[in-house]
Design a protein around this motif. Sequence first.
Motif, PDB file in Angstrom:
ATOM      1  N   HIS A 143     -12.965  -2.875 -39.407  1.00 48.74           N
ATOM      2  CA  HIS A 143     -12.763  -3.974 -38.627  1.00 48.74           C
ATOM      3  C   HIS A 143     -14.013  -5.339 -38.570  1.00 48.74           C
ATOM      4  CE1 HIS A 143     -12.947  -5.095 -33.846  1.00 48.74           C
ATOM      5  NE2 HIS A 143     -14.648  -5.329 -33.979  1.00 48.74           N
ATOM      6  N   GLY A 144     -14.842  -5.278 -39.115  1.00 51.34           N
ATOM      7  CA  GLY A 144     -16.018  -6.387 -40.088  1.00 51.34           C
ATOM      8  C   GLY A 144     -15.065  -7.422 -40.564  1.00 51.34           C
ATOM      9  N   ILE A 145     -14.836  -6.669 -41.780  1.00 53.95           N
ATOM     10  CA  ILE A 145     -13.231  -7.428 -42.367  1.00 53.95           C
ATOM     11  C   ILE A 145     -12.304  -8.345 -42.451  1.00 53.95           C
ATOM     12  CG2 ILE A 145     -11.738  -7.658 -44.526  1.00 53.95           C
ATOM     13  CD1 ILE A 145     -15.039  -7.218 -45.473  1.00 53.95           C
ATOM     14  N   LEU A 146     -12.081  -7.543 -41.105  1.00 55.18           N
ATOM     15  CA  LEU A 146     -10.920  -8.694 -40.082  1.00 55.18           C
ATOM     16  C   LEU A 146     -11.347  -9.329 -39.063  1.00 55.18           C
ATOM     17  CD1 LEU A 146      -8.787  -5.179 -39.215  1.00 55.18           C
ATOM     18  CD2 LEU A 146      -8.115  -7.182 -41.120  1.00 55.18           C
ATOM     19  N   HIS A 147     -12.650  -9.719 -38.740  1.00 66.98           N
ATOM     20  CA  HIS A 147     -13.437 -10.719 -39.045  1.00 66.98           C
ATOM     21  C   HIS A 147     -12.932 -11.431 -39.508  1.00 66.98           C
ATOM     22  CE1 HIS A 147     -13.501 -10.024 -34.319  1.00 66.98           C
ATOM     23  NE2 HIS A 147     -14.820  -8.867 -34.802  1.00 66.98           N
ATOM     24  N   LEU A 148     -14.104 -11.478 -40.894  1.00 65.57           N
ATOM     25  CA  LEU A 148     -14.039 -12.126 -42.111  1.00 65.57           C
ATOM     26  C   LEU A 148     -12.569 -12.831 -42.222  1.00 65.57           C
ATOM     27  CD1 LEU A 148     -16.441 -10.626 -44.226  1.00 65.57           C
ATOM     28  CD2 LEU A 148     -16.908 -11.656 -42.767  1.00 65.57           C
ATOM     29  N   LEU A 149     -11.554 -12.400 -41.874  1.00 68.13           N
ATOM     30  CA  LEU A 149     -10.421 -12.918 -42.354  1.00 68.13           C
ATOM     31  C   LEU A 149      -9.281 -13.620 -40.599  1.00 68.13           C
ATOM     32  CD1 LEU A 149      -8.856 -10.234 -44.751  1.00 68.13           C
ATOM     33  CD2 LEU A 149      -9.582 -12.050 -45.386  1.00 68.13           C
ATOM     34  N   GLY A 150     -10.274 -14.037 -39.984  1.00 63.26           N
ATOM     35  CA  GLY A 150     -10.218 -14.394 -39.021  1.00 63.26           C
ATOM     36  C   GLY A 150      -9.406 -13.698 -37.962  1.00 63.26           C
ATOM     37  N   HIS A 151      -8.773 -12.926 -37.383  1.00 65.50           N
ATOM     38  CA  HIS A 151      -8.684 -11.222 -36.651  1.00 65.50           C
ATOM     39  C   HIS A 151     -10.023 -11.613 -35.502  1.00 65.50           C
ATOM     40  CE1 HIS A 151      -4.732 -10.548 -38.433  1.00 65.50           C
ATOM     41  NE2 HIS A 151      -5.878 -10.059 -39.328  1.00 65.50           N
ATOM     42  N   ASP A 152      -9.742 -11.109 -34.078  1.00 65.49           N
ATOM     43  CA  ASP A 152     -10.353 -11.781 -33.348  1.00 65.49           C
ATOM     44  C   ASP A 152      -9.629 -10.478 -31.746  1.00 65.49           C
ATOM     45  OD1 ASP A 152     -13.015 -11.850 -32.203  1.00 65.49           O
ATOM     46  OD2 ASP A 152     -13.165 -14.288 -31.740  1.00 65.49           O
ATOM     47  N   HIS A 153     -10.286  -9.913 -31.103  1.00 68.99           N
ATOM     48  CA  HIS A 153     -10.368  -9.542 -30.087  1.00 68.99           C
ATOM     49  C   HIS A 153     -11.036  -9.930 -28.885  1.00 68.99           C
ATOM     50  CE1 HIS A 153     -14.604  -7.296 -30.207  1.00 68.99           C
ATOM     51  NE2 HIS A 153     -13.966  -7.554 -32.278  1.00 68.99           N
ATOM     52  N   GLU A 154     -10.630 -11.077 -28.603  1.00 67.99           N
ATOM     53  CA  GLU A 154     -11.532 -11.471 -26.979  1.00 67.99           C
ATOM     54  C   GLU A 154     -10.517 -11.370 -26.405  1.00 67.99           C
ATOM     55  OE1 GLU A 154     -14.383 -13.171 -27.233  1.00 67.99           O
ATOM     56  OE2 GLU A 154     -15.396 -12.078 -28.692  1.00 67.99           O
ATOM     57  N   GLU A 155      -9.512 -12.144 -26.823  1.00 64.36           N
ATOM     58  CA  GLU A 155      -8.133 -11.661 -25.675  1.00 64.36           C
ATOM     59  C   GLU A 155      -6.775 -10.586 -25.774  1.00 64.36           C
ATOM     60  OE1 GLU A 155      -7.680 -14.276 -23.797  1.00 64.36           O
ATOM     61  OE2 GLU A 155      -9.369 -15.692 -24.696  1.00 64.36           O
ATOM     62  N   ASP A 156      -7.047 -10.393 -24.781  1.00 62.58           N
ATOM     63  CA  ASP A 156      -6.231  -8.672 -24.664  1.00 62.58           C
ATOM     64  C   ASP A 156      -5.220  -8.938 -25.553  1.00 62.58           C
ATOM     65  OD1 ASP A 156      -7.279  -7.770 -22.810  1.00 62.58           O
ATOM     66  OD2 ASP A 156      -5.863  -8.232 -21.117  1.00 62.58           O
ATOM     67  N   ALA A 157      -4.232  -9.958 -26.086  1.00 63.10           N
ATOM     68  CA  ALA A 157      -3.125 -10.161 -26.929  1.00 63.10           C
ATOM     69  C   ALA A 157      -3.511  -9.450 -27.996  1.00 63.10           C
ATOM     70  CB  ALA A 157      -2.521 -11.126 -26.867  1.00 63.10           C
ATOM     71  N   GLU A 158      -5.013 -10.966 -28.894  1.00 64.38           N
ATOM     72  CA  GLU A 158      -5.409 -10.474 -29.941  1.00 64.38           C
ATOM     73  C   GLU A 158      -6.362  -9.173 -30.228  1.00 64.38           C
ATOM     74  OE1 GLU A 158      -8.338 -13.558 -29.194  1.00 64.38           O
ATOM     75  OE2 GLU A 158      -7.587 -14.976 -30.326  1.00 64.38           O
ATOM     76  N   ALA A 159      -6.686  -8.349 -29.569  1.00 63.89           N
ATOM     77  CA  ALA A 159      -7.430  -7.144 -29.811  1.00 63.89           C
ATOM     78  C   ALA A 159      -6.020  -6.362 -29.744  1.00 63.89           C
ATOM     79  CB  ALA A 159      -8.096  -6.976 -28.153  1.00 63.89           C
ATOM     80  N   GLU A 160      -5.411  -6.766 -29.144  1.00 61.55           N
ATOM     81  CA  GLU A 160      -4.095  -5.607 -29.889  1.00 61.55           C
ATOM     82  C   GLU A 160      -4.071  -5.313 -30.782  1.00 61.55           C
ATOM     83  OE1 GLU A 160      -1.413  -5.718 -26.350  1.00 61.55           O
ATOM     84  OE2 GLU A 160      -1.811  -5.372 -24.782  1.00 61.55           O
ATOM     85  N   GLU A 161      -3.363  -6.931 -31.507  1.00 63.00           N
ATOM     86  CA  GLU A 161      -3.068  -7.097 -32.499  1.00 63.00           C
ATOM     87  C   GLU A 161      -3.878  -6.283 -33.442  1.00 63.00           C
ATOM     88  OE1 GLU A 161      -1.717 -10.889 -35.694  1.00 63.00           O
ATOM     89  OE2 GLU A 161      -1.825 -10.260 -33.388  1.00 63.00           O
ATOM     90  N   MET A 162      -4.921  -6.573 -33.197  1.00 60.36           N
ATOM     91  CA  MET A 162      -6.078  -6.623 -34.283  1.00 60.36           C
ATOM     92  C   MET A 162      -6.323  -4.689 -34.069  1.00 60.36           C
ATOM     93  SD  MET A 162      -9.714  -7.697 -34.218  1.00 60.36           S
ATOM     94  CE  MET A 162     -11.432  -7.394 -35.640  1.00 60.36           C
ATOM     95  N   GLU A 163      -6.188  -4.029 -32.911  1.00 61.62           N
ATOM     96  CA  GLU A 163      -6.669  -2.797 -33.588  1.00 61.62           C
ATOM     97  C   GLU A 163      -5.404  -2.338 -34.084  1.00 61.62           C
ATOM     98  OE1 GLU A 163      -6.655  -1.554 -29.132  1.00 61.62           O
ATOM     99  OE2 GLU A 163      -9.066  -2.617 -29.139  1.00 61.62           O
TER     100      GLU A 163
END
Length: 188
Positions: A143-163
């Motif tokens: 989860h932390g590495i994905l944040h470093l790579l620019g992924h986020d989960h603020e919006e529902d679509a972003e959260a679904e993609e990151m998860e």
Amino acid sequence: MTRSSVRAHRAQDSQSPVSGLEIDILRETGDWPAPAEGWVRRAAEHAYVVAGPSQGAELCIVLADDAFVRNLNRTYRGIDKPTNVLSFPMSAMPVAAGGEPMWAGEGQMLLLGDVVLAQETIAREAAEQAKSFGDHLSHLVVHGILHLLGHDHEEDAEAEEMEALERDILEDLGIADPYAAERARGDV
């Protein structure tokens, strides 16, 4: 957190078997189990191979306790409590006047940033969720590495993609879907 102030506390050699990836794992504070560095390194390497660019990179993962993470959370996010993982992407750091971004340039080392983990919070959550400490820690590293790579989960679509990306990476590591219980309850 400066690299020069923490390099003396390096837990393992930083060179990863993943070509061009350097990972500094620092045991800052906390009662971490002996295999923690192995779990962290394995999860970080796989997350980078799956989701990162095809260039060399460097990152730092700090193994800390709740007090350490609480202080960082209060200082940088204005939240006065510990959390399980904090990510400090280098891409979010301001560039000095006239300086170059830390991750610009073909063929240059990509400086990803820092991931900081809180041992007590992770242990408590693992117990509450009936997960092994190692599996929960691995999930939080991914989860932390994905944040470093620019992924986020603020919006529902972003959260679904990151998860979805987290689930794929963890499945490759033999770790069960960390969101399965939430989906079964309808929380996700």
